[in-house]
Design a protein around this motif. Structure first.
Motif, PDB file in Angstrom:
ATOM      1  N   UNK A   1     -31.665  41.343  -9.560  1.00 22.49           N
ATOM      2  CA  UNK A   1     -30.696  41.001  -8.511  1.00 22.49           C
ATOM      3  C   UNK A   1     -31.011  41.482  -7.606  1.00 22.49           C
ATOM      4  N   UNK A   2     -30.751  40.246  -6.780  1.00 22.40           N
ATOM      5  CA  UNK A   2     -31.454  40.780  -5.167  1.00 22.40           C
ATOM      6  C   UNK A   2     -30.827  41.196  -3.927  1.00 22.40           C
ATOM      7  N   UNK A   3     -31.204  42.390  -3.294  1.00 24.65           N
ATOM      8  CA  UNK A   3     -30.587  43.518  -2.285  1.00 24.65           C
ATOM      9  C   UNK A   3     -29.203  42.884  -1.749  1.00 24.65           C
ATOM     10  N   UNK A   4     -29.191  41.158  -1.429  1.00 29.16           N
ATOM     11  CA  UNK A   4     -27.737  40.614  -0.483  1.00 29.16           C
ATOM     12  C   UNK A   4     -26.825  40.591  -1.520  1.00 29.16           C
ATOM     13  N   UNK A   5     -26.955  40.966  -2.451  1.00 28.84           N
ATOM     14  CA  UNK A   5     -26.096  41.131  -3.330  1.00 28.84           C
ATOM     15  C   UNK A   5     -24.626  42.073  -3.260  1.00 28.84           C
ATOM     16  N   UNK A   6     -24.996  43.340  -2.640  1.00 29.89           N
ATOM     17  CA  UNK A   6     -24.261  44.170  -2.646  1.00 29.89           C
ATOM     18  C   UNK A   6     -23.896  44.367  -0.954  1.00 29.89           C
ATOM     19  N   UNK A   7     -24.045  43.373  -0.564  1.00 31.94           N
ATOM     20  CA  UNK A   7     -23.209  42.952   0.436  1.00 31.94           C
ATOM     21  C   UNK A   7     -22.499  41.539   0.986  1.00 31.94           C
ATOM     22  N   UNK A   8     -23.111  41.063  -0.375  1.00 33.54           N
ATOM     23  CA  UNK A   8     -22.577  39.213  -0.110  1.00 33.54           C
ATOM     24  C   UNK A   8     -20.549  39.209  -1.398  1.00 33.54           C
ATOM     25  N   UNK A   9     -19.586  38.590  -0.821  1.00 31.06           N
ATOM     26  CA  UNK A   9     -19.229  38.258  -1.067  1.00 31.06           C
ATOM     27  C   UNK A   9     -19.111  37.349  -2.226  1.00 31.06           C
ATOM     28  N   UNK A  10     -19.436  36.428  -2.588  1.00 28.38           N
ATOM     29  CA  UNK A  10     -19.764  35.314  -3.640  1.00 28.38           C
ATOM     30  C   UNK A  10     -21.310  34.625  -3.162  1.00 28.38           C
ATOM     31  N   UNK A  11     -22.297  34.804  -4.463  1.00 28.09           N
ATOM     32  CA  UNK A  11     -22.908  34.136  -4.692  1.00 28.09           C
ATOM     33  C   UNK A  11     -23.436  33.313  -5.872  1.00 28.09           C
ATOM     34  N   UNK A  12     -23.900  32.212  -5.148  1.00 26.77           N
ATOM     35  CA  UNK A  12     -23.967  30.929  -6.814  1.00 26.77           C
ATOM     36  C   UNK A  12     -25.212  30.785  -7.061  1.00 26.77           C
ATOM     37  N   UNK A  13     -25.502  30.461  -8.465  1.00 24.12           N
ATOM     38  CA  UNK A  13     -27.471  30.515  -8.646  1.00 24.12           C
ATOM     39  C   UNK A  13     -27.247  29.300  -9.553  1.00 24.12           C
ATOM     40  N   UNK A  14     -28.094  28.620 -10.065  1.00 21.48           N
ATOM     41  CA  UNK A  14     -28.763  27.022 -10.347  1.00 21.48           C
ATOM     42  C   UNK A  14     -28.568  27.166 -10.888  1.00 21.48           C
ATOM     43  N   UNK A  15     -29.170  26.479 -12.385  1.00 24.36           N
ATOM     44  CA  UNK A  15     -29.605  26.253 -13.657  1.00 24.36           C
ATOM     45  C   UNK A  15     -30.054  24.536 -13.505  1.00 24.36           C
ATOM     46  N   UNK A  16     -31.098  24.221 -14.658  1.00 21.19           N
ATOM     47  CA  UNK A  16     -31.206  22.958 -14.616  1.00 21.19           C
ATOM     48  C   UNK A  16     -29.651  22.990 -15.685  1.00 21.19           C
ATOM     49  N   UNK A  17     -29.270  23.668 -16.785  1.00 21.41           N
ATOM     50  CA  UNK A  17     -28.093  23.524 -16.622  1.00 21.41           C
ATOM     51  C   UNK A  17     -26.855  24.115 -16.959  1.00 21.41           C
ATOM     52  N   UNK A  18     -26.885  24.630 -16.215  1.00 22.16           N
ATOM     53  CA  UNK A  18     -25.312  25.558 -14.968  1.00 22.16           C
ATOM     54  C   UNK A  18     -25.426  25.714 -14.695  1.00 22.16           C
ATOM     55  N   UNK A  19     -24.533  25.986 -13.310  1.00 21.28           N
ATOM     56  CA  UNK A  19     -24.098  26.683 -11.915  1.00 21.28           C
ATOM     57  C   UNK A  19     -23.220  28.427 -12.214  1.00 21.28           C
ATOM     58  N   UNK A  20     -24.404  29.448 -12.037  1.00 20.06           N
ATOM     59  CA  UNK A  20     -22.956  31.156 -12.043  1.00 20.06           C
ATOM     60  C   UNK A  20     -22.462  31.561 -10.680  1.00 20.06           C
ATOM     61  N   UNK A  21     -21.891  31.439 -10.906  1.00 22.51           N
ATOM     62  CA  UNK A  21     -20.842  32.427  -9.380  1.00 22.51           C
ATOM     63  C   UNK A  21     -20.689  34.042  -9.450  1.00 22.51           C
ATOM     64  N   UNK A  22     -21.853  34.718  -8.740  1.00 29.12           N
ATOM     65  CA  UNK A  22     -21.241  35.700  -8.325  1.00 29.12           C
ATOM     66  C   UNK A  22     -20.356  36.445  -7.650  1.00 29.12           C
ATOM     67  N   UNK A  23     -18.776  36.664  -8.061  1.00 29.45           N
ATOM     68  CA  UNK A  23     -17.579  37.068  -7.081  1.00 29.45           C
ATOM     69  C   UNK A  23     -17.896  38.370  -6.789  1.00 29.45           C
ATOM     70  N   UNK A  24     -17.803  38.711  -5.590  1.00 25.32           N
ATOM     71  CA  UNK A  24     -17.482  40.222  -5.344  1.00 25.32           C
ATOM     72  C   UNK A  24     -15.989  40.383  -4.936  1.00 25.32           C
ATOM     73  N   UNK A  25     -15.771  39.578  -3.967  1.00 22.33           N
ATOM     74  CA  UNK A  25     -14.323  39.707  -3.407  1.00 22.33           C
ATOM     75  C   UNK A  25     -13.415  39.747  -3.957  1.00 22.33           C
ATOM     76  N   UNK A  26     -12.688  41.095  -3.979  1.00 25.73           N
ATOM     77  CA  UNK A  26     -11.160  41.728  -4.314  1.00 25.73           C
ATOM     78  C   UNK A  26     -10.535  40.851  -5.116  1.00 25.73           C
ATOM     79  N   UNK A  27     -10.512  39.498  -4.406  1.00 26.46           N
ATOM     80  CA  UNK A  27      -9.085  38.342  -4.085  1.00 26.46           C
ATOM     81  C   UNK A  27      -9.718  37.714  -5.606  1.00 26.46           C
ATOM     82  N   UNK A  28     -10.923  37.488  -5.286  1.00 25.10           N
ATOM     83  CA  UNK A  28     -10.966  36.098  -6.603  1.00 25.10           C
ATOM     84  C   UNK A  28     -11.461  37.075  -7.879  1.00 25.10           C
ATOM     85  N   UNK A  29     -11.688  38.436  -7.463  1.00 26.67           N
ATOM     86  CA  UNK A  29     -11.747  39.736  -9.114  1.00 26.67           C
ATOM     87  C   UNK A  29     -10.320  39.226  -9.743  1.00 26.67           C
ATOM     88  N   UNK A  30      -9.553  39.477  -8.405  1.00 22.80           N
ATOM     89  CA  UNK A  30      -8.026  39.283  -9.390  1.00 22.80           C
ATOM     90  C   UNK A  30      -7.570  38.151  -9.575  1.00 22.80           C
TER      91      UNK A  30
END
Length: 448
Positions: free
Chosen positions: A30-59
């Motif tokens: 995991x890159x360092x920027x994820x320790x300060x990002x509210x959300x990040x998108x990760x793409x593969x040829x088959x699906x997309x992932x969305x890391x959610x760190x914002x408390x409102x999204x987690x709730x």
């Protein structure tokens, strides 16, 4: 002194390089920027992932609309040979029925009833502990497994079958990474899942041993001779909606996840807690002084006197959450922070990043158990502390773990001093749980 975290990788790497790192160590990929990002998108040829760190999204995902964000099958692919259709793997009405049967076994009163078994396991761990320099992780695994077998089946780890399950599980853990190739490919259900032959063989042996325990308990229940422990409670509880009880095969699935969740996660947290106390001797001395309340105590009321040990354990869970990432899948189109998310996206909730997030936790990389008694710390906990998940899918054993962890920690520190070993700094990595790459080495000295 700040506890170590994995060395962040460059913010941009090729897909295949990322996948290779991800398989080797999910944390260091995991890159360092994820320790300060509210959300990040990760793409593969088959699906997309969305890391959610914002408390409102987690709730939103965990608390407000859990049915719209079922557990993703991708993470479960690597664990299916062992866990089958356990409550960890299922979704929808099957999962709801399983939880209605399981949850009563972990209510507050039942945890109090298991307390003497936890104490006995702690006493056994103290008796087994040798003085000298050693990797503390194997002994924490032994102690946590002992707790599970004593509270679930009323047998100690020394019991022949319990000991064999423990040994086989260690072999399974070494063979099975948290993800296998099937996690990254859009495979139909009938397609082979790329599990190694040894992984499948070990899982089958573990399940066979659990079957022996389960069938033996079923006979004891029928004869009216079964002990009143967690296994008996779960096997005799009927779903209040359907009236159904667990059949043997489904009970085997549940015991497998109880052992994985209750043993592997507790062992991880205890190992890191002892390491942190070795790093901060003054904090360790405070735990040892507080643990004097354990003298001759076998009653649950003593837990009220282990408040600082509880805060130390919480802080270990914050810095080294045993389950570093949870993956959900959005069942309908969503919009996260102004970004369109098509149905089928992989929604990644990461306690590892959330618990150290630079915009949520003051001094997030520092070990400070006193933060839990401040208003600021309690506010952070409400917003950004999910070691056991949250909402409907919160771990049913969360209350159990928050008794077991502080209790064993206090018992061990009351009997021994744990000091760091020069040149043996542990590096956290994650496979089934967050462990140290080459073990957690401490110098263990009996206290007078």
């Amino acid at each position: 002194m700040t506890p170590p975290k994995p060395v962040p990788r460059p913010d941009k790497v090729s897909l295949w390089r990322y996948l290779k790192l991800f398989r080797i160590d999910i944390l260091s990929a995991q890159p360092a920027r994820l320790y300060r990002a509210w959300m990040a998108e990760f793409r593969t040829p088959f699906f997309r992932s969305y890391m959610c760190n914002e408390p409102a999204l987690i709730r939103l995902v965990l608390d407000e609309r859990p049915d719209d964000f079922p557990k993703s099958d991708r993470i479960g692919e690597g664990l299916r040979p062992l866990l089958g259709a356990s409550v960890f793997m299922t979704n929808g009405e099957v999962w709801k029925r399983q939880r209605r049967i399981i949850d009563p076994a972990f209510e507050g009163g039942r945890i109090r009833e298991t307390f003497p078994a936890m104490v006995a396991a702690g006493q056994a761990a103290v008796a087994r502990m040798d003085a000298g320099v050693q990797d503390i992780e194997p002994e924490m695994s032994h102690a946590a497994a002992d707790v599970i077998f004593r509270t679930l089946f009323s047998i100690p780890i020394e019991h022949e079958i319990a000991g064999e399950v423990f040994d086989q599980f260690r072999a399974y853990q070494r063979e099975q990474p948290i993800l296998n190739l099937a996690a990254f490919l859009p495979l139909p259900r009938w397609f082979p899942r790329f599990h190694s032959g040894r992984t499948k063989e070990t899982a089958a042996r573990i399940r066979g041993l659990i079957r022996q325990l389960t069938e033996s308990r079923a006979k004891a229940i029928a004869a009216g001779t079964a002990p009143d422990d967690l296994a008996t409670k779960i096997m005799t509880t009927a779903d209040p909606v359907t009236g159904e009880r667990f059949e043997t095969e489904e009970m085997i699935d549940q015991v497998a996840i109880f052992f994985l969740a209750g043993h592997e996660t507790s062992a991880s947290a205890l190992g890191w807690a002892l390491y942190l106390l070795g790093m901060y001797p003054e904090v360790q001395d405070r735990v040892a002084a507080e643990a004097g309340a354990l003298e001759g105590a076998t009653d649950f009321a003593v837990m009220g006197k282990l408040k600082f040990a509880r805060d130390v354990f919480r802080e270990a869970l914050r810095l080294y959450p045993p389950v570093p990432m949870m993956v959900r899948e959005n069942s309908c189109p969503e919009e996260f922070r102004g970004r369109k998310v098509a149905a089928g996206g992989q929604v990644v909730l990461s306690p590892w990043h959330l618990h150290r997030h630079e915009r949520l936790w003051p001094r997030g990389d520092e070990f400070d158990p006193d933060r839990w008694q401040t208003e600021e710390g309690r506010g952070c906990a409400r917003e950004a502390f999910i070691p056991f998940s949250s909402g409907a899918r919160v771990c049913p054993g969360a209350g159990f773990a928050m008794v077991e962890g502080p209790l064993l920690l206090a018992m061990l520190v009351r009997a021994f001093r744990f000091d760091l070993v020069a040149g043996k700094e542990p590096v956290p990595v994650a496979h089934l749980t967050v462990r140290a790459k080459d073990g957690i080495w401490l110098n263990v000295t009996p206290r007078e």
